[in-house]
Scaffold this motif. Structure first.
Motif, PDB file in Angstrom:
ATOM      1  N   GLY A  78       2.765   1.655  -3.274  1.00 25.74           N
ATOM      2  CA  GLY A  78       1.790   2.105  -4.268  1.00 25.74           C
ATOM      3  C   GLY A  78       1.443   3.572  -4.100  1.00 25.74           C
ATOM      4  N   GLY A  79       1.272   3.992  -2.840  1.00 24.50           N
ATOM      5  CA  GLY A  79       0.964   5.395  -2.580  1.00 24.50           C
ATOM      6  C   GLY A  79       2.079   6.323  -3.026  1.00 24.50           C
TER       7      GLY A  79
ATOM      8  N   LEU B 182      -5.648   1.524  -2.033  1.00 21.55           N
ATOM      9  CA  LEU B 182      -4.357   1.465  -1.323  1.00 21.55           C
ATOM     10  C   LEU B 182      -4.535   1.846   0.140  1.00 21.55           C
ATOM     11  CD1 LEU B 182      -2.024   3.044  -4.033  1.00 21.55           C
ATOM     12  CD2 LEU B 182      -2.040   0.648  -3.281  1.00 21.55           C
TER      13      LEU B 182
ATOM     14  N   ASP C 195      -3.711  -0.650   3.340  1.00 21.72           N
ATOM     15  CA  ASP C 195      -2.886  -0.309   4.494  1.00 21.72           C
ATOM     16  C   ASP C 195      -3.623  -0.650   5.787  1.00 21.72           C
ATOM     17  OD1 ASP C 195      -0.286   1.293   5.190  1.00 21.72           O
ATOM     18  OD2 ASP C 195      -1.815   2.028   6.566  1.00 21.72           O
TER      19      ASP C 195
ATOM     20  N   ALA D 208       0.829  -1.209   0.000  1.00 21.47           N
ATOM     21  CA  ALA D 208       0.000   0.000   0.000  1.00 21.47           C
ATOM     22  C   ALA D 208       0.863   1.259   0.000  1.00 21.47           C
ATOM     23  CB  ALA D 208      -0.919  -0.010   1.212  1.00 21.47           C
TER      24      ALA D 208
END
Length: 368
Positions: free
Chosen positions: A37-38, A62, A66, A34
């Protein structure tokens, strides 16, 4: 007697750890996915609630991922407590252990509180089962009613009113101390953790360092885990590399062990180095301790941050400042390989001949 008690306690704690580790890995990896990806969207706080209703559905996903990872991580304390209890008194202690572990987490008693909850739950249930005797007609209520009710009650009362507060204070002090570390102090801490991990290659000293480092992830403290995960793979990689660069110093059996050691190192299993440590501990252990200590200190000192309890190659590129992280692994590996080669005899035949006395002492000391 004390050795037997210590051995039993170690067995129970390691049982709990073995059930906890998959949860920690699952949770931490999902959170890492997550957060990585963020970062592609320039987001460094994907966990913030403001992203839950983002117009971008991928960012919203995302954020949820998390949270899912955090949910798994949050289960680590109740699970380790439950299965420490399970190791002591079988399934009778699962409920008291789970509740005690949850309480330890909620009052901030942390990893030590969870260990205490598991031990209290397990031995409380064992004592109730052993000493509470009812008439035969009513005996069945002991495991289904008395043990879970009174086992849970006693566990939570002791955790909440006796051991929970000092453990919570200790945990807070430890977190504050680690968070307050900077510069040379943090590098020294990383070196100590690395040395512990490299000392007994999956044994109790190694497990103590790695498990404590993983537990601190839940508090957002990443430096100990970074050092530990680097140090886990350095010994097997270094010793495997030694068999490649100095083939004549190793017999066929040890060269084969070296190939396995390289593979195990790459996937994050430090036990790949054990055959070398067993063969000649006084020549191998100083190398693994020094290489692991230097690697851990370099990674932390140069700013690498590993937020997941993953040491294998498949997790390297999710680490912040991953080029530095890989550099630290390479340096530690070269130290282990170089020292191992330098300390061995000039050929495998001489090494084996010279080991008839010296290495027998080495092995005896290792076993001791």
């Amino acid at each position: 007697m004390f050795r037997k008690i210590g051995s039993e306690l170690k067995k129970h704690v390691l049982t709990g750890i073995s059930y906890m580790i998959p949860l920690v890995i699952a949770g931490a990896v999902i959170m890492a996915i997550a957060r990585v990806g963020g970062s592609f969207f320039g987001i460094t706080d994907i966990w913030d609630a403001k992203y839950a209703d983002s117009a971008n559905s991928l960012i919203s996903l995302l954020h949820s991922l998390d949270g899912f990872g955090g949910l798994a991580l949050g289960m680590m304390f109740p699970v380790i407590a439950a299965f420490i209890g399970y190791s002591i008194s079988d399934k009778l202690a699962l409920a008291p252990g789970l509740v005690g572990g949850l309480l330890a987490r909620d009052i901030g008693a942390g990893f030590l509180g969870a260990l205490a909850a598991g031990l209290i739950a397990g031995y409380t249930c064992l004592l109730i089962k052993k000493y509470v005797k009812l008439p035969k007609a009513a005996a069945s209520i002991v495991p289904v009613f008395l043990v879970p009710v009174f086992g849970t009650l006693i566990t939570v009362l002791i955790i909440n009113y006796v051991v929970g507060i000092p453990f919570a204070d200790l945990n807070t002090a430890l977190e504050n101390w680690l968070n307050g570390m900077s510069g040379s102090n943090q590098i020294m801490m990383a070196a100590i953790i690395g040395a512990m991990v490299g000392f007994d290659l999956g044994g109790p000293v190694n497990k103590a360092a790695v498990t404590t480092a993983m537990a601190l992830l839940t508090s957002g403290i990443y430096a100990p885990n970074t050092a530990a995960q680097v140090a886990i793979i350095i010994p097997p990689l270094g010793l495997g590399l030694a068999t490649l660069i100095a083939k004549r110093k190793y017999n066929a059996e040890m060269r084969e062990a070296g190939k396995s050691s390289l593979i195990m190192g790459l996937v994050g299993i430090s036990e790949g180095a054990i055959p070398f440590a067993v063969e000649s501990p006084l020549k191998v252990i100083p190398a693994t301790v020094l290489g692991s200590a230097v690697g851990g200190a370099l990674a932390v000192g140069l700013g690498a941050i590993n937020q997941a309890p993953i040491s294998g190659f498949y997790g390297w590129f999710t680490v912040e400042n991953w080029p530095v992280y890989i550099l630290a692994i390479a340096v530690g590996t070269l130290i282990v390989a170089g020292m191992s080669v330098a300390l061995r005899k000039s050929s495998a035949g001489e090494e084996m001949a010279g080991s008839s006395y010296d290495d027998e002492i080495d092995e005896a000391e290792w076993e001791a």
